[in-house]
Enzyme design. Sequence first.
Site, PDB file in Angstrom:
ATOM      1  N   HIS A 139      64.994 -22.921 -85.322  1.00  0.00           N
ATOM      2  CA  HIS A 139      66.304 -23.005 -84.675  1.00  0.00           C
ATOM      3  C   HIS A 139      67.347 -22.552 -85.698  1.00  0.00           C
ATOM      4  CE1 HIS A 139      65.083 -25.997 -81.420  1.00  0.00           C
ATOM      5  NE2 HIS A 139      64.093 -26.149 -82.278  1.00  0.00           N
ATOM      6  N   HIS A 156      58.633 -21.935 -84.103  1.00  0.00           N
ATOM      7  CA  HIS A 156      59.981 -21.400 -83.916  1.00  0.00           C
ATOM      8  C   HIS A 156      60.928 -22.038 -84.907  1.00  0.00           C
ATOM      9  CE1 HIS A 156      59.392 -24.861 -81.249  1.00  0.00           C
ATOM     10  NE2 HIS A 156      60.675 -25.161 -81.444  1.00  0.00           N
ATOM     11  N   ASP A 167      68.845 -20.317 -77.240  1.00  0.00           N
ATOM     12  CA  ASP A 167      68.236 -21.531 -76.695  1.00  0.00           C
ATOM     13  C   ASP A 167      68.825 -21.810 -75.309  1.00  0.00           C
ATOM     14  OD1 ASP A 167      66.696 -24.176 -78.173  1.00  0.00           O
ATOM     15  OD2 ASP A 167      67.737 -24.511 -76.267  1.00  0.00           O
ATOM     16  N   ILE A 168      67.975 -22.262 -74.396  1.00  0.00           N
ATOM     17  CA  ILE A 168      68.412 -22.520 -73.017  1.00  0.00           C
ATOM     18  C   ILE A 168      69.349 -23.730 -72.945  1.00  0.00           C
ATOM     19  CG2 ILE A 168      66.559 -24.094 -72.287  1.00  0.00           C
ATOM     20  CD1 ILE A 168      66.260 -22.300 -69.765  1.00  0.00           C
ATOM     21  N   GLU A 191      58.623 -29.749 -79.459  1.00  0.00           N
ATOM     22  CA  GLU A 191      58.304 -29.794 -78.028  1.00  0.00           C
ATOM     23  C   GLU A 191      57.483 -28.598 -77.580  1.00  0.00           C
ATOM     24  OE1 GLU A 191      62.026 -30.181 -76.029  1.00  0.00           O
ATOM     25  OE2 GLU A 191      62.394 -32.200 -76.831  1.00  0.00           O
ATOM     26  N   ASN A 239      61.183 -27.871 -86.298  1.00  0.00           N
ATOM     27  CA  ASN A 239      60.526 -29.118 -85.916  1.00  0.00           C
ATOM     28  C   ASN A 239      59.013 -28.872 -85.877  1.00  0.00           C
ATOM     29  OD1 ASN A 239      62.986 -30.519 -85.519  1.00  0.00           O
ATOM     30  ND2 ASN A 239      63.219 -29.570 -83.507  1.00  0.00           N
TER      31      ASN A 239
HETATM   32  P1  5GP Z   1      61.530 -27.945 -80.306  1.00  0.00           P
HETATM   33  O1  5GP Z   1      61.894 -29.326 -79.834  1.00  0.00           O
HETATM   34  O2  5GP Z   1      60.114 -27.588 -79.938  1.00  0.00           O
HETATM   35  O3  5GP Z   1      61.842 -27.712 -81.762  1.00  0.00           O
HETATM   36  O4  5GP Z   1      62.513 -26.955 -79.564  1.00  0.00           O
HETATM   37  C1  5GP Z   1      62.231 -26.330 -78.359  1.00  0.00           C
HETATM   38  C2  5GP Z   1      63.489 -25.657 -77.887  1.00  0.00           C
HETATM   39  O5  5GP Z   1      63.158 -24.746 -76.888  1.00  0.00           O
HETATM   40  C3  5GP Z   1      64.541 -26.617 -77.312  1.00  0.00           C
HETATM   41  O6  5GP Z   1      65.753 -26.507 -78.053  1.00  0.00           O
HETATM   42  C4  5GP Z   1      64.699 -26.138 -75.868  1.00  0.00           C
HETATM   43  O7  5GP Z   1      66.036 -26.209 -75.399  1.00  0.00           O
HETATM   44  C5  5GP Z   1      64.194 -24.717 -75.938  1.00  0.00           C
HETATM   45  N1  5GP Z   1      63.616 -24.209 -74.699  1.00  0.00           N
HETATM   46  C6  5GP Z   1      62.697 -24.837 -73.923  1.00  0.00           C
HETATM   47  N2  5GP Z   1      62.359 -24.060 -72.875  1.00  0.00           N
HETATM   48  C7  5GP Z   1      63.078 -22.910 -73.013  1.00  0.00           C
HETATM   49  C8  5GP Z   1      63.159 -21.716 -72.216  1.00  0.00           C
HETATM   50  O8  5GP Z   1      62.495 -21.540 -71.193  1.00  0.00           O
HETATM   51  N3  5GP Z   1      64.004 -20.756 -72.664  1.00  0.00           N
HETATM   52  C9  5GP Z   1      64.747 -20.908 -73.810  1.00  0.00           C
HETATM   53  N4  5GP Z   1      65.565 -19.883 -74.145  1.00  0.00           N
HETATM   54  N5  5GP Z   1      64.701 -22.014 -74.566  1.00  0.00           N
HETATM   55  C10 5GP Z   1      63.870 -23.013 -74.165  1.00  0.00           C
END
Ligand code: 5GP
Length: 118
Positions: free
Chosen positions: A106, A104, A33-34, A99, A91
């Site tokens: 985590h 995906h 994760d970034i 988001e 999520n």
């Molecule tokens: P969500 O909120 O959809 O469950 O999680 C999305 C995740 O994607 C977040 O933890 C965010 O930090 C990660 N993320 C968003 N953009 C990027 C990216 O460009 N590269 C990587 N490696 N992770 C990302």
Amino acid sequence: MAYDDQNIFAKILRGEIPNDTVYEDEHVLAFNDIAPQAPVHVLVIPKGAYVSIDDFGAKASADEIAAFYRSVSKIARDAGLSEDGYRVIANTGGHGGQEVPHFHAHILGGKKLGAMLP
Ligand code: 5GP
């Protein structure tokens, strides 16, 4: 919800945006994760175009589903998380705080994570 092929993970899968890959096979890509929220924070995604776990569970093939869950446990094992434990979060949708609209999971670990919800 229709799949948006401009989402950030679709761009990562097409190689348009770099990623720090930790695992890849025919059906799955996993990368760090970034913005990590634990010492280990890996995102595991199917290569197929699925919006959420809801979409994935309804439409993915048995091979895709098996590959996905086998990869989650393998990545956690290979990261040394099995003994002390870890958390897997998917999520989903608005209430779930999703988001990025590409399914995906985590994988979070490497420290005691505390309560599931704040
Ligand atoms: P969500 O909120 O959809 O469950 O999680 C999305 C995740 O994607 C977040 O933890 C965010 O930090 C990660 N993320 C968003 N953009 C990027 C990216 O460009 N590269 C990587 N490696 N992770 C990302």
